[in-house]
Design an enzyme around this catalytic site. Structure first.
Site, PDB file in Angstrom:
ATOM      1  N   SER A 165     -16.115 -32.846 -66.223  1.00 35.94           N
ATOM      2  CA  SER A 165     -16.585 -31.540 -65.758  1.00 35.94           C
ATOM      3  C   SER A 165     -17.068 -30.729 -66.947  1.00 35.94           C
ATOM      4  CB  SER A 165     -15.439 -30.798 -65.057  1.00 35.94           C
ATOM      5  OG  SER A 165     -15.737 -29.430 -64.870  1.00 35.94           O
ATOM      6  N   TYR A 179      -7.433 -27.142 -64.930  1.00 32.70           N
ATOM      7  CA  TYR A 179      -8.531 -28.074 -64.671  1.00 32.70           C
ATOM      8  C   TYR A 179      -9.266 -28.415 -65.967  1.00 32.70           C
ATOM      9  CZ  TYR A 179     -12.602 -29.941 -62.123  1.00 32.70           C
ATOM     10  OH  TYR A 179     -13.614 -30.734 -61.623  1.00 32.70           O
TER      11      TYR A 179
END
Length: 285
Positions: A165, A179
């Site tokens: 990501s 995250y």
């Protein structure tokens, strides 16, 4: 200048093979917004696809849809944090299709407790939520890699693609603590595994990753889009920081994914490919 005629047997040297015909692929997180698109893309490229996800009804419906489109897919519900379940899937796949060639680790997500709320500080982050996010994203890539890389190593060929990501960038993205840390771990593991697998099992098994930019999915919709369908303040800031000026479309991940899974990238391992509309290249100035 000499040219190569189409009938010349040497011509194949100059035509990279992006097809996945005859290969068996496992896609974890295959029932999610991005994972389901990856399932369809991998099947369309010719692979037989095992769809892993916790929602068996969604996996079954997706498999039926892929078969209706002429592809071959099988729903195999499993939790990526359950080694025994993953090993059962591996055994079933080897019995059904005789091989495992490809793995896409698309399972992942965040937890609200691991996202810093406005007006809160570091001390307010929930340690249990941080553990859950690390488990889902990092351990949820590590365990399937352990389980499904084994038959690849035995055959001496295979490709693994992890999903990272933009949150893993060295320049921090605010608020998304758990995250970001988990996806940074995924990227580090990608490089480590690529080196280790190549050294231990030869050049035939490769490990790479793609790093999506900002795509509207179920897990981040409320952060990016308001109830009326417009952009939130955070959504506007992200689009302003993306040179191409928009969010990505899920199908735009497939070019990089299929390249890394196919023999077209057979000398590529240990890299992370951003698919981000220029976000990671932009300084903001």
């Amino acid at each position: 200048m000499p040219t190569t005629k189409p009938e010349d047997p040497r011509a194949g040297q100059y035509r990279p093979d992006f097809g996945l015909g005859g290969k068996v692929a496992v896609v974890t997180g295959g029932t999610g917004t991005l994972g389901s698109v990856m399932v369809r893309g991998v099947a369309a490229a010719g692979a037989r696809v095992a769809i892993l996800g916790r929602r068996s009804d969604v996996a079954e419906a997706l498999a039926a849809s892929v078969r209706a489109d002429g592809g071959e897919a099988q729903a195999m519900p499993a939790d990526v944090l359950d080694r025994a379940a993953l090993e059962r899937v591996r055994a079933e796949l080897l019995s059904r299709w005789g091989r495992i060639d490809l793995l896409v680790n698309a399972a992942g997500g965040h937890d609200p407790g691991a996202v810093l709320a406005p007006g809160h500080g570091l001390e307010d982050l929930d340690v249990d939520a941080m553990r859950r996010v690390m488990d889902l994203n990092f351990i949820g890539s590590f365990l399937p890699t352990q389980v499904f890389a084994a038959p690849m190593a035995e055959r001496g060929s295979g490709a693994i693609v992890n999903v990272s990501s933009m949150a893993a960038l060295p320049a921090a993205i605010t608020r998304v603590a758990g995250y970001s840390a988990a996806k940074a771990a995924v990227e580090n593991f990608t490089r480590w595994a690529a080196v280790t697998v190549a050294q231990q099992h030869g050049a035939g098994v490769r490990v790479n990753a793609i790093a999506p930019g900002f795509f509207v999915a179920q897990q981040n919709r409320a952060l990016l889009v308001d109830d009326a369908g417009g952009l939130t303040d955070r959504g506007r800031a992200i689009v302003a920081g993306t040179p191409m000026g928009r969010f990505g479309e899920p199908a735009e991940l497939l070019g990089a994914l299929l390249w890394l899974l196919s023999d077209a990238s057979r000398f590529v391992t240990g890299i992370v490919v951003p698919v981000d509309g220029g976000f990671s290249a932009f300084s903001g100035v």
